[in-house]
Design a protein around this motif. Sequence first.
Motif, PDB file in Angstrom:
ATOM      1  N   ASN A  54      42.390  38.074  35.051  1.00  0.00           N
ATOM      2  CA  ASN A  54      41.568  36.913  34.713  1.00  0.00           C
ATOM      3  C   ASN A  54      42.497  35.741  34.402  1.00  0.00           C
ATOM      4  O   ASN A  54      43.277  35.798  33.451  1.00  0.00           O
ATOM      5  N   THR A  55      42.430  34.697  35.204  1.00  0.00           N
ATOM      6  CA  THR A  55      43.370  33.585  35.073  1.00  0.00           C
ATOM      7  C   THR A  55      43.239  32.871  33.732  1.00  0.00           C
ATOM      8  O   THR A  55      44.235  32.635  33.038  1.00  0.00           O
ATOM      9  N   THR A  56      42.036  32.527  33.347  1.00  0.00           N
ATOM     10  CA  THR A  56      41.823  31.773  32.099  1.00  0.00           C
ATOM     11  C   THR A  56      42.327  32.564  30.898  1.00  0.00           C
ATOM     12  O   THR A  56      43.018  32.026  30.018  1.00  0.00           O
ATOM     13  N   GLN A  57      41.987  33.834  30.856  1.00  0.00           N
ATOM     14  CA  GLN A  57      42.419  34.694  29.751  1.00  0.00           C
ATOM     15  C   GLN A  57      43.936  34.802  29.703  1.00  0.00           C
ATOM     16  O   GLN A  57      44.559  34.712  28.640  1.00  0.00           O
TER      17      GLN A  57
ATOM     18  N   MET B 107      46.215  32.702  30.859  1.00  0.00           N
ATOM     19  CA  MET B 107      46.818  31.435  30.427  1.00  0.00           C
ATOM     20  C   MET B 107      46.695  31.270  28.910  1.00  0.00           C
ATOM     21  O   MET B 107      47.642  30.846  28.236  1.00  0.00           O
ATOM     22  N   ARG B 108      45.542  31.597  28.372  1.00  0.00           N
ATOM     23  CA  ARG B 108      45.318  31.441  26.929  1.00  0.00           C
ATOM     24  C   ARG B 108      46.250  32.358  26.137  1.00  0.00           C
ATOM     25  O   ARG B 108      46.913  31.925  25.189  1.00  0.00           O
TER      26      ARG B 108
ATOM     27  N   ARG C 259      51.405  30.795  38.591  1.00  0.00           N
ATOM     28  CA  ARG C 259      50.366  29.885  38.090  1.00  0.00           C
ATOM     29  C   ARG C 259      49.651  29.172  39.241  1.00  0.00           C
ATOM     30  O   ARG C 259      48.424  29.086  39.283  1.00  0.00           O
TER      31      ARG C 259
ATOM     32  N   ALA D 270      45.797  29.545  40.370  1.00  0.00           N
ATOM     33  CA  ALA D 270      44.927  28.373  40.359  1.00  0.00           C
ATOM     34  C   ALA D 270      44.255  28.167  41.715  1.00  0.00           C
ATOM     35  O   ALA D 270      43.098  27.738  41.794  1.00  0.00           O
TER      36      ALA D 270
ATOM     37  N   ASP E 100      37.639  30.680  41.168  1.00  0.00           N
ATOM     38  CA  ASP E 100      36.844  31.743  40.537  1.00  0.00           C
ATOM     39  C   ASP E 100      36.743  32.999  41.407  1.00  0.00           C
ATOM     40  O   ASP E 100      35.885  33.850  41.159  1.00  0.00           O
TER      41      ASP E 100
END
Length: 278
Positions: free
Chosen positions: A200-203, A205-206, A220, A224, A228
């Motif tokens: 999961n990209t968002t997770q 990165m966070r 990255r 990106a 989705d």
Amino acid sequence: MTDPNFSIEFFPPKTAEGADKLRIARGKLAELRPKYFSVTYGAGGSTQQGTLDTVLEILAEGHAAAPHLSCVGGSKESIRAVLEQFKSHGIHRLVALRGDLPSGYGGAGEFRYANELVEFIRAETGDWFHIEVAAYPETHPQARSPQDDLQAFVRKVQAGANAAITQYFYNADAYFQFVDAARKAGVDVPIVAGIMPITNTTQLMRFSDMCGAEIPRWVRLKLASFGDDSASIKAFGLDVVTQLCERLLAGGAPGLHFYSMNQAAATTAIWNRLVTPQ
């Protein structure tokens, strides 16, 4: 290939549904026969009971388990009580960490650093526990310098740690350089590589921004570009992390510690590729 030692990390679930999902994931991951499962410990010990409950459930299923124990914000009396609780349940392995203070918490407690916790555990319990500590190949985000961070790691080992688990990373050179530096500083304990599957990209990165783990620019950009498209993210992540693991093992890493996020699919897929090369 000779199977290296590897382990899998969970966090204690907060709901009954989460506990059920973890049992299912754990059942699948147990088929890989890891050396042990570890269970995290929330900021300031906020998940202390959940950590113990999860560890005891794992032990009851016949698997080795190690609770995490963080010391910041704790007193010697409170840590002593936790150690006695672990001993009373026959727990012999733990992961000793400084940990983070919960938001809004004022005091730092009687422990400032993880080496003080390790020293206290040894003074209180002798050789009862096999103690794992954390290592940071890309330097702890709060360290003043890489040299200071390395010395902090050396102090944890000198205090009595048996082995170390690294923060996750995606640059194998950072791991090998850190291990070389640790060896030159007199550290001879196993330094197991921490592995974070990419799903999961968002997770990702966070988490990486919080813990200081570097995501290479090309990774990255590639993530990106998928937007989705979950299937493409997972397929790409599987290739990247499997290749990282292959390089680590070929270079002499004594084992892998998978940050599972209480999910089975990604860790299982990586491990199956390692054991049965494609």
